[in-house]
Design an enzyme around this catalytic site. Structure first.
Site, PDB file in Angstrom:
ATOM      1  N   ALA A  84      -9.279   7.058   8.965  1.00 57.83           N
ATOM      2  CA  ALA A  84      -9.788   8.184   9.745  1.00 57.83           C
ATOM      3  C   ALA A  84     -10.926   8.887   9.005  1.00 57.83           C
ATOM      4  CB  ALA A  84      -8.655   9.168  10.036  1.00 57.83           C
ATOM      5  N   HIS A  91      -6.948   4.782  11.008  1.00 55.21           N
ATOM      6  CA  HIS A  91      -5.594   5.140  10.584  1.00 55.21           C
ATOM      7  C   HIS A  91      -5.606   5.582   9.126  1.00 55.21           C
ATOM      8  CE1 HIS A  91      -1.493   3.562   9.086  1.00 55.21           C
ATOM      9  NE2 HIS A  91      -1.324   4.778   9.559  1.00 55.21           N
ATOM     10  N   SER A  92      -4.972   6.709   8.832  1.00 57.75           N
ATOM     11  CA  SER A  92      -4.839   7.186   7.456  1.00 57.75           C
ATOM     12  C   SER A  92      -6.227   7.402   6.835  1.00 57.75           C
ATOM     13  CB  SER A  92      -3.988   6.200   6.652  1.00 57.75           C
ATOM     14  OG  SER A  92      -3.630   6.733   5.398  1.00 57.75           O
ATOM     15  N   VAL A  93      -6.521   6.767   5.699  1.00 55.15           N
ATOM     16  CA  VAL A  93      -7.863   6.937   5.120  1.00 55.15           C
ATOM     17  C   VAL A  93      -8.927   6.309   6.009  1.00 55.15           C
ATOM     18  CG1 VAL A  93      -7.934   4.824   3.721  1.00 55.15           C
ATOM     19  CG2 VAL A  93      -9.157   6.853   2.954  1.00 55.15           C
ATOM     20  N   HIS A 153       4.085   7.875   9.196  1.00 59.26           N
ATOM     21  CA  HIS A 153       2.690   7.643   8.809  1.00 59.26           C
ATOM     22  C   HIS A 153       2.289   6.192   9.058  1.00 59.26           C
ATOM     23  CE1 HIS A 153      -1.030   8.279   6.530  1.00 59.26           C
ATOM     24  NE2 HIS A 153      -0.810   7.097   5.990  1.00 59.26           N
TER      25      HIS A 153
END
Length: 304
Positions: free
Chosen positions: A112, A108-110, A289
């Site tokens: 990824a 998720h987010s960073v 997000h």
């Protein structure tokens, strides 16, 4: 199904490990690895991983916090870099994996971006089958709405991580009562009745100085490292194509950390480079997000 301290890694961390309830004799269950976004606390993802287990009871689920994001971490724990986080994730995954074990890895987010780096590590043990990149900040994070603000804050206040961590600790740990701090967090985040776990998680985050310091320290590096880098994306795409790995993107159309331009460029680039049968790109306005705050169950049922 609770977050627990993990003591078998070089760097301090916690994990959430859910064993499969449906098994096939003679073979290991697929290992679903979940890498959180910044701040990297697993407490935010407990509900989400629980629903993921209910939907896929034949998977073993392994959520791994960022290094340093565990309650037993010392208050003087240093800020770990993005590469530290990548190496940390590989180490913990290898403790649960084995040669040829099927791995589904999502971030998720960073998280990824860390997933992409983990996949390219020559030290990773196992056979990656699918990669999931959820509201991914894998390129040009500094050009997003929040990235622009973060970059400006770091420019004007270089020691931002240390300043904010001290203020947060004094304000939320020493000045405010637990009940009042939860009330403020709830109102600020708009959690409502479905976001109780997010309120508790955020209070844990804000009352531990080392968590805030680690989070903002990592964010500063994200602004510098996660920029335009098609060469890196090519390496990741080639790795997936050579190994028959499926790639799934889940974008939020109202993401404050991923600009619409970045989302379009990534989508078009991957559609041109990846075989259609191995690529899925979902774009939705139904989740933000930080979908785990109030939309965890919906996201799992709709997309995972």
């Amino acid at each position: 199904m609770t977050v627990k301290e993990y003591t078998k890694s070089k760097l301090p961390c916690s994990i959430l490990n859910i064993k499969p309830t449906v098994t096939k004799s003679g073979e290991d269950a697929p290992l679903l690895v979940w890498i959180p976004g910044n701040p990297g606390l697993l407490y935010y993802y407990q509900e989400m991983l629980h629903h993921l287990h209910l939907k896929h009871p034949d998977w073993e689920i392994l959520g791994i916090s960022h290094a340093g994001m565990t309650l037993n971490a010392h208050s003087n724990t240093p800020i770990f870099s993005l590469q530290d986080q990548v190496d940390h994730q590989v180490e913990v995954i290898n403790n649960f994996s084995c040669k040829n074990r099927k791995i589904i890895i999502m971030g998720h987010s960073v998280g990824a971006y860390i997933v992409q780096k983990v996949c390219l590590s020559n030290k990773l043990v196992g056979s990656v089958q699918k990669v999931g990149l959820v509201t991914p900040t894998v390129m040009d994070i500094h050009t997003s709405e929040m990235g622009i603000k973060m970059t400006a804050a770091l420019r004007y206040i270089p020691p931002l991580a240390h300043v904010v961590s001290l203020f947060s600790y004094i304000f939320f740990y020493w000045i405010l009562s637990e009940g009042f701090s939860r009330f403020i967090i709830d109102k600020f985040m708009g959690c409502g009745s479905t976001g109780y776990q997010a309120v508790l998680s955020t209070r844990i985050f804000l009352t531990h100085r080392q968590f805030v310091r680690q989070s903002l320290g990592l964010a500063a590096q994200e602004m510098e490292e996660i920029t335009t880098n098609w060469e890196f994306q090519d390496r990741f795409i080639n790795y997936c194509e050579e190994n028959g790995i499926s790639i799934w993107f889940l974008f939020s159309s109202n993401d404050h950390w991923v600009s619409g331009k970045t989302r379009s460029h990534l989508s078009d680039y991957y559609k041109d480079k990846v075989k259609q049968e191995r690529l899925k790109i979902d774009v939705t306005d139904k989740i933000p997000h930080s979908f785990v705050v109030k939309h965890a169950e919906y996201a799992i049922n709709a997309f995972f």
